[in-house]
Write an enzyme that holds these catalytic residues in place. Sequence first.
Site: not given
Length: 621
Positions: A29, A336, A340
């Site tokens: 990310d 996070d 996900d």
Amino acid sequence: MKRMMADHAMVRKLSACETMGSATVICTDKTGTLTLNQMRVTKFWLGLENVMENFANAMASNVLELFHQGVGLNTTGSVYKPSSSSEPEISGSPTEKAILLWAVSDLGMDMDELKRTHQVLHVETFNSDKKRSGVAIRNETNNTVHVHWKGAAEIILAMCSNYIDNNGIEKSLDEERSKLEKIIQGMAASSLRCIAFAHMQVSEDIDYNDKEKAHQILRKDGLTLLGIVGLKDPCRPDVRKAVETCKLAGVSIKMITGDNVFTATAIATECGILDHDGHVNAGEVVEGVEFRNYTEAERMEKVDKIRVMARSSPLDKHLMVQCLKKKGHVVAVTGDGTNDAPALKEADIGLSMGIQGTEVAKESSDIVILDDNFNSVATVLRWGRCVYNNIQKFIQFQLTVNVAALVINFIAAVSSGDVPLTTVQLLWVNLIMDTLGALALATERPTKELMEKRPVGRTEPLITSIMWRNILAQALYQIAVLLIFQFNGKSIFNVNGKVKDTLIFNTFVLCQVFNEVNSRSMEKLNVFEGLHKNHLFLGIVGITVVLQVVMVELLRKFADTERLTWMQWGICIVIAAVSWPIAWFTKLVPVSDNLFFSHVKWVKLLVFKVKHIFNFTSSHV
């Protein structure tokens, strides 16, 4: 695991450590991992004017009120101010917190006053696919109904047909749309996240208790653009070095973000994921919807080349992980959010964030990065390679012991009917070599050299050609020396059979002690580098030597040994120490892993053909 905890990595599944050492791709990310997760509003465009300061005074009062509504009521964050003199406490996502802080500090927004004077009629929460959120509210003071939208600037701009200038005058977007698009692109190219606000006043003759009718009030076209803000989330100071370390290690880094293409490209360039000269090759940067709409064959063809995926959804991340695994990659993924979780479970190694990560994400992961820092991801990669390398070193050490012991006893038994190493002695060797040897070699810390090798990957064997070279060299030396002792030891040392067997046993054990030092590195010539820092290794080697002395000199009846003279001990130590120069010269001999793999494939093909011929012959007999 305790050492990894000190490096901000909490291991939830032990197997993940070894697997991480084989990782070939890391999908990461952006927000909070590559960046500091400290978003601030740094730019504000009101219509076509870039407002640099005094934001509240730069706009008409009615426009300022609309901004208060659009920011304070169309949000999942909250503002709490214990007293008039205290600093406001703001909660929410990093983006929400940054916008709320800007509205409170620079626009003079009073959250409590807003909630007292306005009623929320309908809400459409932020969606990672649509990249926007909307709210319908009623102003209790004048009984008017307003619709506010907030989201990705290019998406909100496409929903607007008018804009408001700094004087509060509403103008058509027809001629100015291209200018605003260039403004958005310029902000994004400066690595800013662009958020736009739009508004519309609507009729109030709708039954808001009817969900279907209430949903219609949230118009998605014909809106009026209020303004655009640019949020800056600085890259972490050490992230570029960490990315370069991973690249040097042969691990590909792919950034997956919800930002637009321009922002994602700018951040990826700043972090070192893309080339620093700003040149982007075709296919390196794609949008999530583009990747999603590829055919299966196109995805498999292009996935290796992709380095940045912008405007992506959790589904796109999951899809990319699946494609990479199908191509044979060992994939590590950071995440996070709750969305996900599928990608974290699908990946070979799921890395969740300890600060911003949700409990669902943490439960779905294998390792938790406690400080949300990509540098810690690179550290986990280094530790993973260290664990894998330590396993290989122990296997090399153990196979040398077993091969030498097996061949010596077998040849002696076949030739003379007598074995030099008794059952108790072999059990003793296995005890000290399996337990203490494993403990000694498993405590080696990561080195810089580990990150200069290419990743192991999914298909390469655990025992490499280099390991076989080292094993055979040491085993052949030990076998040769100990067989000479077995057949000519009595005459060479002028001793009886009992002392000869003790010499063989003692020399064999001491050879393993010296070879344990050789096994600290499979390729490096200087195996003594850093040895003085590994106190546990030195302690274990010392304990092994002391126990061997006790076994030979004091436990003679139990171990079936005889006491040795100082001269005989010296001979055993010198012969065992020869393994050090042998290891040094052996490591100068080049070997090719590709050659080993080709031999393995050739042997497999030969075995297959022999089986085929055997089955064919059997069926016709």
